[in-house]
Design a protein around this motif. Structure first.
Motif, short mmCIF file in Angstrom:
data_model
loop_
_atom_site.label_atom_id
_atom_site.label_comp_id
_atom_site.label_asym_id
_atom_site.label_seq_id
_atom_site.Cartn_x
_atom_site.Cartn_y
_atom_site.Cartn_z
N THR A 92 -18.02 -10.35 -45.45
CA THR A 92 -17.77 -11.36 -44.43
C THR A 92 -17.88 -10.69 -43.06
OG1 THR A 92 -15.38 -10.93 -44.49
CG2 THR A 92 -16.23 -12.64 -45.94
N GLY A 93 -18.73 -11.22 -42.20
CA GLY A 93 -18.96 -10.60 -40.90
C GLY A 93 -20.11 -9.62 -40.96
N ALA A 94 -20.31 -8.89 -39.86
CA ALA A 94 -21.43 -7.94 -39.76
C ALA A 94 -20.98 -6.55 -40.19
CB ALA A 94 -21.94 -7.89 -38.32
N LEU A 95 -21.90 -5.80 -40.79
CA LEU A 95 -21.61 -4.46 -41.25
C LEU A 95 -21.22 -3.57 -40.07
CD1 LEU A 95 -21.80 -2.79 -43.97
CD2 LEU A 95 -23.92 -1.87 -43.02
N ALA A 96 -20.25 -2.71 -40.28
CA ALA A 96 -19.80 -1.80 -39.23
C ALA A 96 -20.88 -0.77 -38.90
CB ALA A 96 -18.52 -1.10 -39.66
N CYS A 97 -21.06 -0.50 -37.61
CA CYS A 97 -22.03 0.50 -37.13
C CYS A 97 -21.32 1.47 -36.19
CB CYS A 97 -23.18 -0.16 -36.36
SG CYS A 97 -24.15 -1.31 -37.32
N LYS A 98 -21.70 2.73 -36.30
CA LYS A 98 -21.21 3.76 -35.37
C LYS A 98 -22.42 4.34 -34.65
CE LYS A 98 -19.33 6.56 -38.22
NZ LYS A 98 -18.59 7.72 -38.76
N THR A 99 -22.38 4.36 -33.33
CA THR A 99 -23.47 4.95 -32.54
C THR A 99 -22.91 6.10 -31.73
OG1 THR A 99 -24.57 2.80 -32.38
CG2 THR A 99 -25.25 4.53 -30.83
N ARG A 100 -23.47 7.28 -31.92
CA ARG A 100 -23.03 8.46 -31.17
C ARG A 100 -24.08 8.84 -30.14
NH1 ARG A 100 -21.66 13.36 -34.99
NH2 ARG A 100 -23.85 13.04 -35.54
N LEU A 101 -23.63 9.12 -28.93
CA LEU A 101 -24.49 9.70 -27.90
C LEU A 101 -24.22 11.20 -27.89
CD1 LEU A 101 -24.55 6.68 -27.13
CD2 LEU A 101 -24.66 7.39 -24.73
N MET A 102 -25.29 11.98 -28.15
CA MET A 102 -25.14 13.41 -28.37
C MET A 102 -25.93 14.21 -27.35
SD MET A 102 -23.51 13.55 -31.46
CE MET A 102 -24.02 15.07 -32.25
N ALA A 103 -25.29 15.20 -26.76
CA ALA A 103 -25.99 16.19 -25.94
C ALA A 103 -26.23 17.40 -26.81
CB ALA A 103 -25.18 16.55 -24.72
N ASP A 104 -27.47 17.55 -27.32
CA ASP A 104 -27.79 18.54 -28.34
C ASP A 104 -26.89 18.27 -29.55
OD1 ASP A 104 -29.83 19.83 -26.87
OD2 ASP A 104 -28.31 20.79 -25.63
N VAL A 105 -25.95 19.16 -29.88
CA VAL A 105 -25.09 18.91 -31.04
C VAL A 105 -23.69 18.48 -30.64
CG1 VAL A 105 -26.34 20.53 -32.50
CG2 VAL A 105 -24.41 21.35 -31.16
N ARG A 106 -23.45 18.21 -29.35
CA ARG A 106 -22.11 17.84 -28.90
C ARG A 106 -22.03 16.34 -28.63
NH1 ARG A 106 -22.78 22.90 -26.45
NH2 ARG A 106 -21.09 24.38 -26.91
N PRO A 107 -21.09 15.64 -29.27
CA PRO A 107 -20.92 14.22 -29.00
C PRO A 107 -20.37 13.98 -27.60
CG PRO A 107 -19.88 14.84 -31.09
CD PRO A 107 -20.20 16.10 -30.36
#
Length: 478
Positions: A92-107
């Motif tokens: 029910t509802g939309a699937l959860a999404c996680k979006t990370r903005l990364m500078a090289d390997v650092r979030p």
């Protein structure tokens, strides 16, 4: 290779997205980093990641999860195709999404959206759980485990169940073989909302070991489970089954993206318990696998993993990622190679000297077949897997890769180190790698080598028995 026991993974699928770039300046209108040259990628997240990792181990995986008709659900469904057998329950509802903005390997920032939750279980999902040889519950608090709680409770009485809990989800079902909370989760589940004086979850055994043991003891009572393993990040895991807790330290400290390491840990533990291993052995392998997972680049590599049974590909990718990171910051990559059969003081001195030349050291190791071709049918004395493990335990070694050829030119061509270090018992004319290194501006260097130390001499002395006089022999080249 012995066939591996099938596994049923139950839990909440997510969609993970990364926007990775370089942050070299601040925005003129606000003191925030500017992400330049961004690259976008997506992968299965949450329990979907755990299912993919278990499948990458060579297992037949049935994944029971909630998916809908939204774009994120369709994307995850396509990613899972041909990887796992998918058994869906309604979302029910939309699937959860996680979006990370990364500078090289650092979030830098994470954006979460999608509020979908699992609806009621289906007969097909309940049947999948009821017939499972073993179950991994990767609970991300979105309702899939709750919907199947009755089926999971019934199955826990007959098959190993591993439960990776989430603060927003329910407790493990009674009879669970192993629960795997992280230190912060264990603290919350045990009723301690904040860390005690001097505790730091990121450095568990150093400052929070006593607290983790107390939390595990409390959870064993609260949850009616057979064992609790509190994961401690780069410091390993603490296993409690009653009595004295057992610490499983990490083989080395792996720098990199730790996203997904908990799923890698739980998937390995569940798989090895499914295969009939003791909990202690399963946990030790889970710690080692999770450490290697982080060193190899973490969850970002899940869609390009090697075929099952390809043991060399993941370490090679990890070494390549290490080389990329060191070169990106202008560092010097050093490589050294050899058989390293019966590691001795000469090897250690050589590797320590090589590491001091640059900013990281990659060790290229001859495979068992390669050693046999070079040294004869009685060698190696120590298998490649054990030689790698011993080398990885050295502080001066940053990565180890096995190659199957007689010489390491192919591997060096992939890694392209700045320096190739060999012991001083070689002459430059004996090293065909010299011309290869020069082709990309690299350099071969000879380093001092302790005279009289060699694996061959150690083998010969052992074969003559104790008390035998050392035999005069020319220096051996490992």
């Amino acid at each position: 290779m012995k066939s591996r026991t099938p596994l049923v993974v139950v839990g909440d699928a997510l969609l993970d997205r990364d926007v990775t770039g370089h942050a070299e300046r601040l925005a003129p209108d606000a003191p925030v980093p500017v992400l330049s040259r961004p690259e976008r990628s997506a992968r299965p997240g949450g329990a979907a990641l755990a299912a993919c990792l278990a499948a990458a181990d060579g297992r037949e995986v049935t994944f029971v999860t909630a998916l809908g008709d939204d774009e994120a659900s369709r994307t995850v469904r396509e990613m899972l195709r041909d990887r796992v057998r998918l058994v869906e329950i309604p979302l029910t509802g939309a699937l959860a999404c996680k979006t990370r903005l990364m500078a090289d390997v650092r979030p830098l920032l994470r954006v979460d959206d999608g509020d979908g939750r699992a609806a009621a279980a289906t007969p097909e999902a309940e049947e999948a759980v009821a017939g499972a040889p073993a179950v991994l519950v990767a609970d991300y608090g979105r309702g899939t485990a709750d919907a199947l709680r009755a089926a999971l409770t019934a199955r826990a009485a007959h098959a190993p169940v591993v439960w990776d809990p989430h603060p927003a989800g329910g407790p493990p079902v009674p009879g669970t073989r192993l629960a795997t909370p992280a230190a912060a989760e264990a603290r919350r589940f045990a009723g301690r909302e904040t860390a005690g004086p001097g505790e730091d979850d990121a450095k568990g055994p150093r400052t929070g070991l006593r607290a983790a043991a107390a939390d595990a003891r409390r959870l064993l009572e609260l949850w009616d489970v057979a064992s609790v393993a509190v994961t401690l990040g780069e410091d390993g895991a603490l296993l409690y089954q009653g009595g004295t807790p057992l610490l499983m330290p990490a083989p080395h400290r792996a720098g990199g993206d730790c996203c997904g390491a908990g799923d890698r840990f739980a998937a390995t533990a569940a798989g090895r318990l499914a295969d009939g291993e003791l909990t202690e052995i399963a946990l030790r392998e889970a710690v080692e696998t999770a450490t290697r997972f982080v060193a190899d680049g973490g969850a970002r590599g899940v869609l390009r993993e090697s075929a099952p049974g390809d043991q060399d590909a993941a370490p090679a990718r990890g070494a390549q990622e290490l080389v990329r990171r060191v070169h990106a910051r202008g560092g010097t990559v050093v490589a050294a190679g050899g058989c390293f059969d019966l590691l001795h003081a000469g090897h250690v001195e050589l590797l320590q000297a090589a590491r001091r030349v640059g900013d990281c050291l990659v060790v290229c190791v001859n495979s068992d077949a390669s050693v046999r071709r070079r040294k004869g049918g009685g060698r190696p004395v120590v298998t490649a897997a054990d030689r790698v493990r011993v080398l990885e335990a050295l502080d001066c070694v940053d990565a180890v890769v096995v190659f199957d050829e007689d010489t390491p030119e192919r591997l060096l061509g992939e890694l392209r180190p700045d320096v190739w270090a060999k012991g001083g018992d070689y002459a430059l004319s004996d090293l065909p790698e010299a011309g290869l290194l020069e082709s990309w501006g690299g350099q071969v260097v000879l380093l001092p080598y302790l005279d009289g130390r060699s694996s061959t001499r150690l083998v010969e002395r052992a074969s003559r028995g104790p008390g035998a006089a050392p035999r005069s022999a020319p220096s051996s080249r490992r």
